[in-house]
Design a protein around this motif. Structure first.
Motif, short mmCIF file in Angstrom:
data_model
loop_
_atom_site.label_atom_id
_atom_site.label_comp_id
_atom_site.label_asym_id
_atom_site.label_seq_id
_atom_site.Cartn_x
_atom_site.Cartn_y
_atom_site.Cartn_z
N ASP A 32 4.97 -45.25 -15.30
CA ASP A 32 3.87 -44.42 -14.81
C ASP A 32 2.71 -45.07 -14.49
N ASP A 57 2.09 -38.98 -6.99
CA ASP A 57 2.44 -40.00 -8.09
C ASP A 57 1.78 -41.43 -7.91
N PHE A 87 -2.67 -41.93 -9.93
CA PHE A 87 -2.11 -40.51 -9.35
C PHE A 87 -3.50 -39.92 -8.65
N MET A 97 7.73 -34.46 -14.29
CA MET A 97 6.48 -34.15 -13.64
C MET A 97 6.41 -32.89 -13.19
N ILE A 99 4.24 -34.96 -5.53
CA ILE A 99 5.19 -34.63 -6.50
C ILE A 99 5.64 -33.10 -6.22
#
Length: 257
Positions: free
Chosen positions: A230, A201, A234, A213, A207
């Motif tokens: 967010d 993340d 990523f 997610m 994750i």
């Protein structure tokens, strides 16, 4: 929201794949400031946010030695987020791996820069490849001719297993969407044996079990109810016994306007 897309587009067209977080953070500051100065008339907004541009396309021709891996890459920016489809001699590319085509539907409010790579391991005579990019009702295409340099029609056992090392063939470099939407970030991979996909993340945490997610078996990351928190980079990593490859997607949750 629509000026957010406009500013993001400028950054996407000018940025490279090696862009770091600091560069994106400077962009985000400009995006936030622009929201307060939105002077675009309401009736013009829908048209202003729908566009599509291919920013990188394959060369016009390639010489290919069968058994070697030839990479054809299409890089496009669009709103809504573009989808890339590859064709060989006007037929959809399914013969090696159905996931050669990028089949993700973007939200109508989204904007993204997508990078799609087709791996070619066999050429008989000459073949015409087409990268077809769609974003909403808009389409763009790029065509290239690949011709064989050795005349061979046989593949070695090793060639049949290409690529051995992991290759990420579909990813977003940057993705913008409205807070509250559910989004899907692609990470389509190839390799032999099949690579394992790991997502981290925006804080660098792997994750695994998260209420919002989820990593799908196909490699995509689904984020439910996008939040301002967010925002950030990523990363997707594809790994097998022969190596690994990393791709990063910068996510910007935009305020609805």
């Amino acid at each position: 929201m629509y000026l957010v897309l406009l500013f993001a587009t400028t950054a996407l067209l000018g940025g490279g794949r090696s862009a770091n977080v600091n560069k994106h953070m400077r962009l985000l500051s400009e995006l936030d400031n622009s929201i307060e100065h939105n002077v675009v008339p309401q009736k013009q907004q829908p048209g202003a946010r729908r566009f599509l541009t291919i920013t990188q396309r394959p060369l016009a021709t390639y010489a290919h030695n069968s058994g070697e891996v030839l990479e054809l890459t299409c890089d496009a920016v669009g709103a809504p987020a573009p989808s890339v489809h590859w064709f060989k001699n006007d037929a959809p590319v399914y013969e090696y791996d159905v996931e050669s085509n990028e089949l993700i539907d973007g939200n109508p409010s989204s904007l993204a820069r997508v990078i799609s790579t087709l791996l070619v391991t066999r050429t008989r005579g000459q073949d015409v490849y087409t990268c077809l990019v769609t974003a909403g009702s808009k389409t763009a295409r790029a065509t290239t001719l690949v011709y064989s340099t050795d005349g061979s029609t046989l593949l070695s056992e090793r060639a049949k297993l290409y690529p051995l090392e992991p290759r990420i063939v579909v990813t977003y470099e940057m993705y913008v969407d409205t807070i509250g939407n559910n989004i899907v970030l692609p990470c389509r991979v190839k390799g032999h044996p099949k690579p394992h996909v790991t997502w981290r993340d925006n804080k660098g945490v792997v994750i695994r079990k998260d209420s919002r997610m989820k990593v799908l078996r196909s490699g995509e990351l689904v984020i439910s109810s996008l939040r301002w928190g967010d925002m950030g980079e990523f990363s997707c990593q594809a790994t097998n016994v022969f190596g690994s490859q990393l791709a990063k997607t910068f996510v910007y949750p935009a305020k609805a306007g």
